[in-house]
Write a protein that holds these residues in place. Sequence first.
Motif, PDB file in Angstrom:
ATOM      1  N   PHE A 117     -31.510  59.477   4.632  1.00  0.00           N
ATOM      2  CA  PHE A 117     -30.486  59.208   2.991  1.00  0.00           C
ATOM      3  C   PHE A 117     -30.774  61.318   2.369  1.00  0.00           C
ATOM      4  CE2 PHE A 117     -32.118  55.016   2.704  1.00  0.00           C
ATOM      5  CZ  PHE A 117     -30.148  54.440   3.318  1.00  0.00           C
ATOM      6  N   ALA A 118     -29.093  61.669   1.887  1.00  0.00           N
ATOM      7  CA  ALA A 118     -29.796  63.209   1.708  1.00  0.00           C
ATOM      8  C   ALA A 118     -30.851  62.960   0.609  1.00  0.00           C
ATOM      9  CB  ALA A 118     -28.721  64.160   1.911  1.00  0.00           C
ATOM     10  N   GLY A 119     -31.731  63.675   0.519  1.00  0.00           N
ATOM     11  CA  GLY A 119     -32.445  63.352  -0.962  1.00  0.00           C
ATOM     12  C   GLY A 119     -32.874  62.134  -1.590  1.00  0.00           C
ATOM     13  N   TYR A 120     -32.753  61.505  -0.667  1.00  0.00           N
ATOM     14  CA  TYR A 120     -33.463  60.093  -0.651  1.00  0.00           C
ATOM     15  C   TYR A 120     -31.486  58.948  -1.553  1.00  0.00           C
ATOM     16  CZ  TYR A 120     -38.041  60.127   1.184  1.00  0.00           C
ATOM     17  OH  TYR A 120     -38.948  60.282   1.578  1.00  0.00           O
ATOM     18  N   SER A 121     -31.089  59.912  -2.270  1.00  0.00           N
ATOM     19  CA  SER A 121     -30.363  59.241  -2.642  1.00  0.00           C
ATOM     20  C   SER A 121     -28.662  59.097  -2.181  1.00  0.00           C
ATOM     21  CB  SER A 121     -29.076  60.271  -4.127  1.00  0.00           C
ATOM     22  OG  SER A 121     -28.734  60.224  -4.373  1.00  0.00           O
ATOM     23  N   GLY A 122     -28.367  59.873  -0.966  1.00  0.00           N
ATOM     24  CA  GLY A 122     -26.860  59.892  -0.097  1.00  0.00           C
ATOM     25  C   GLY A 122     -27.025  59.509   0.884  1.00  0.00           C
ATOM     26  N   GLU A 123     -26.564  58.176   1.734  1.00  0.00           N
ATOM     27  CA  GLU A 123     -26.534  57.772   3.047  1.00  0.00           C
ATOM     28  C   GLU A 123     -25.806  58.886   3.529  1.00  0.00           C
ATOM     29  OE1 GLU A 123     -25.492  53.919   6.097  1.00  0.00           O
ATOM     30  OE2 GLU A 123     -25.186  54.225   3.837  1.00  0.00           O
ATOM     31  N   GLN A 124     -26.023  59.446   4.379  1.00  0.00           N
ATOM     32  CA  GLN A 124     -25.796  60.204   6.093  1.00  0.00           C
ATOM     33  C   GLN A 124     -24.855  59.506   6.731  1.00  0.00           C
ATOM     34  OE1 GLN A 124     -26.095  63.174   5.817  1.00  0.00           O
ATOM     35  NE2 GLN A 124     -28.329  63.674   5.158  1.00  0.00           N
ATOM     36  N   CYS A 228     -30.773  50.792  -6.843  1.00  0.00           N
ATOM     37  CA  CYS A 228     -29.955  51.806  -6.932  1.00  0.00           C
ATOM     38  C   CYS A 228     -28.998  51.963  -7.253  1.00  0.00           C
ATOM     39  CB  CYS A 228     -30.972  52.671  -6.087  1.00  0.00           C
ATOM     40  SG  CYS A 228     -32.772  53.856  -6.249  1.00  0.00           S
ATOM     41  N   SER A 229     -28.237  51.008  -6.041  1.00  0.00           N
ATOM     42  CA  SER A 229     -27.033  50.723  -6.960  1.00  0.00           C
ATOM     43  C   SER A 229     -26.619  50.202  -8.111  1.00  0.00           C
ATOM     44  CB  SER A 229     -25.679  49.777  -5.550  1.00  0.00           C
ATOM     45  OG  SER A 229     -25.514  50.349  -4.321  1.00  0.00           O
ATOM     46  N   TYR A 230     -27.446  49.424  -8.269  1.00  0.00           N
ATOM     47  CA  TYR A 230     -26.942  48.798 -10.021  1.00  0.00           C
ATOM     48  C   TYR A 230     -27.574  50.114 -10.888  1.00  0.00           C
ATOM     49  CZ  TYR A 230     -27.947  46.591 -14.637  1.00  0.00           C
ATOM     50  OH  TYR A 230     -27.768  46.260 -15.793  1.00  0.00           O
ATOM     51  N   LEU A 231     -27.862  51.291 -10.995  1.00  0.00           N
ATOM     52  CA  LEU A 231     -28.426  51.998 -11.705  1.00  0.00           C
ATOM     53  C   LEU A 231     -27.240  53.264 -11.188  1.00  0.00           C
ATOM     54  CD1 LEU A 231     -32.082  53.095 -11.711  1.00  0.00           C
ATOM     55  CD2 LEU A 231     -30.882  51.764 -13.666  1.00  0.00           C
ATOM     56  N   LYS A 232     -27.402  53.133 -10.607  1.00  0.00           N
ATOM     57  CA  LYS A 232     -26.103  54.414  -9.833  1.00  0.00           C
ATOM     58  C   LYS A 232     -24.595  53.709 -10.775  1.00  0.00           C
ATOM     59  CE  LYS A 232     -27.148  56.880  -6.215  1.00  0.00           C
ATOM     60  NZ  LYS A 232     -27.051  56.802  -4.148  1.00  0.00           N
ATOM     61  N   ASN A 233     -24.370  52.204 -10.867  1.00  0.00           N
ATOM     62  CA  ASN A 233     -23.035  51.697 -11.629  1.00  0.00           C
ATOM     63  C   ASN A 233     -23.319  52.465 -12.817  1.00  0.00           C
ATOM     64  OD1 ASN A 233     -21.816  51.269  -8.956  1.00  0.00           O
ATOM     65  ND2 ASN A 233     -22.863  48.717  -8.495  1.00  0.00           N
ATOM     66  N   ASN A 234     -24.401  51.859 -13.153  1.00  0.00           N
ATOM     67  CA  ASN A 234     -23.906  51.809 -14.825  1.00  0.00           C
ATOM     68  C   ASN A 234     -24.801  53.481 -15.571  1.00  0.00           C
ATOM     69  OD1 ASN A 234     -23.831  48.719 -15.759  1.00  0.00           O
ATOM     70  ND2 ASN A 234     -25.245  48.484 -13.919  1.00  0.00           N
ATOM     71  N   LEU A 235     -24.465  54.414 -14.778  1.00  0.00           N
ATOM     72  CA  LEU A 235     -24.586  55.828 -15.102  1.00  0.00           C
ATOM     73  C   LEU A 235     -23.743  56.828 -14.926  1.00  0.00           C
ATOM     74  CD1 LEU A 235     -28.744  55.875 -14.094  1.00  0.00           C
ATOM     75  CD2 LEU A 235     -27.928  55.979 -16.842  1.00  0.00           C
ATOM     76  N   ASP A 236     -23.878  57.687 -15.727  1.00  0.00           N
ATOM     77  CA  ASP A 236     -22.431  58.859 -15.685  1.00  0.00           C
ATOM     78  C   ASP A 236     -23.399  60.041 -15.046  1.00  0.00           C
ATOM     79  OD1 ASP A 236     -20.872  57.410 -16.661  1.00  0.00           O
ATOM     80  OD2 ASP A 236     -21.267  58.517 -18.556  1.00  0.00           O
ATOM     81  N   VAL A 238     -23.527  61.258 -11.965  1.00  0.00           N
ATOM     82  CA  VAL A 238     -25.205  60.685 -10.754  1.00  0.00           C
ATOM     83  C   VAL A 238     -24.025  61.384  -9.357  1.00  0.00           C
ATOM     84  CG1 VAL A 238     -25.977  59.169  -8.859  1.00  0.00           C
ATOM     85  CG2 VAL A 238     -26.053  58.469 -11.834  1.00  0.00           C
ATOM     86  N   ILE A 239     -24.940  62.236  -8.806  1.00  0.00           N
ATOM     87  CA  ILE A 239     -25.206  62.697  -7.561  1.00  0.00           C
ATOM     88  C   ILE A 239     -24.809  61.319  -6.513  1.00  0.00           C
ATOM     89  CG2 ILE A 239     -26.043  64.336  -5.727  1.00  0.00           C
ATOM     90  CD1 ILE A 239     -26.770  66.053  -7.989  1.00  0.00           C
ATOM     91  N   HIS A 240     -23.641  61.590  -5.659  1.00  0.00           N
ATOM     92  CA  HIS A 240     -23.919  60.589  -4.409  1.00  0.00           C
ATOM     93  C   HIS A 240     -23.423  59.174  -5.015  1.00  0.00           C
ATOM     94  CE1 HIS A 240     -25.096  63.702  -1.695  1.00  0.00           C
ATOM     95  NE2 HIS A 240     -26.272  64.159  -2.677  1.00  0.00           N
ATOM     96  N   GLN A 241     -22.603  58.911  -6.170  1.00  0.00           N
ATOM     97  CA  GLN A 241     -22.657  57.581  -6.825  1.00  0.00           C
ATOM     98  C   GLN A 241     -22.181  57.198  -6.053  1.00  0.00           C
ATOM     99  OE1 GLN A 241     -21.033  58.621 -10.732  1.00  0.00           O
ATOM    100  NE2 GLN A 241     -21.997  56.576 -11.670  1.00  0.00           N
TER     101      GLN A 241
END
Length: 318
Positions: A117-124, A228-236, A238-241
């Motif tokens: 994961f790039a930066g632990y946040s975005g799957e390569q 993390c997906s739950y948070l990404k779906n409920n926040l604006d 967000v990098i690699h949303q």
Amino acid sequence: MTFKFKEPSLKTKETMADVALNGASKNYEESIVSKIKGHTGHENVRVTNSGNASIFIALSGVGENIIIPDQGAWNGFKQVANLLNKNITILKTEQGIIDSEDIEELENNSSLILTSFAGYSGEQNLKEISEACKEKSITIIEDASAGIGDRKKRLGNGEYSDIILTSTGSPKIINAGSGGIISTNNREIFENTKIQQKIVKPNEIILSGIDVELDNIEKKLENTINACSYLKNNLDNVIHQDKRGLNVIIKDQKPKDLSWNLKHELEINKSGFITKCPNYNRVKEKAVAIEIKNLDYCCLTKEKLDLIIEKVEKFKNQ
């Protein structure tokens, strides 16, 4: 205390304590090797005393030209490569995500080291990256500390990565407090690094902890990704949303203020829950990373996640 930092499981601690007092009751290393083969599909596995030791073995066993992402990786990659006097090429990325088309410009017969994961946040996209690297005879070294046990088999998969390594220290998915693993189908990697392997060999206590922690890692990883997906779906902002990840990176023009406020509002028993950016290991822009990967699994409830959302909304862009 609102949140709890991830620790080895109770069973892991009890097993390690028993080995410390009474010695090993079985061949833990043999058990680890068998389990890792089942995850990576690689035939050759070694256990080390740390994630950086696994990086050391990997980079010692490949050629002189090492490719490292410009952000979203691990600063230990460059440190170890420099220690070994390797020739380093920095690969430009999109917030840590590698575009397979950019691999066409890289030197043949090099080695690309990256994180799942790039930066632990975005799957390569390891499948696309692997296809592009094969065209250039580029060896892929995947640090799958955060990707081992992927039920979708997109990460930590020996079909895509030539060498797979992990840290098993705290607070990784395999969380024994210390240790590391490296696997490959290229036996020459281990034939050429026998001395290095002796230097970084772990003790039986760590081996026993890793063995226990390898149980149920698929569920542990999936629970963290889902949180993390739950948070990404409920926040604006967000990098690699739209990508799977183990943390949530939120763009903010005043990351120092946001991180300070969140650290005081989201109490945890240890540090390491909130990361301020720019940060090479995350992204090189103004942002704050909420390290869900560092939380104990008992904290990945809707109630706790909603609290994080509430506090981020309260303080962002103030």
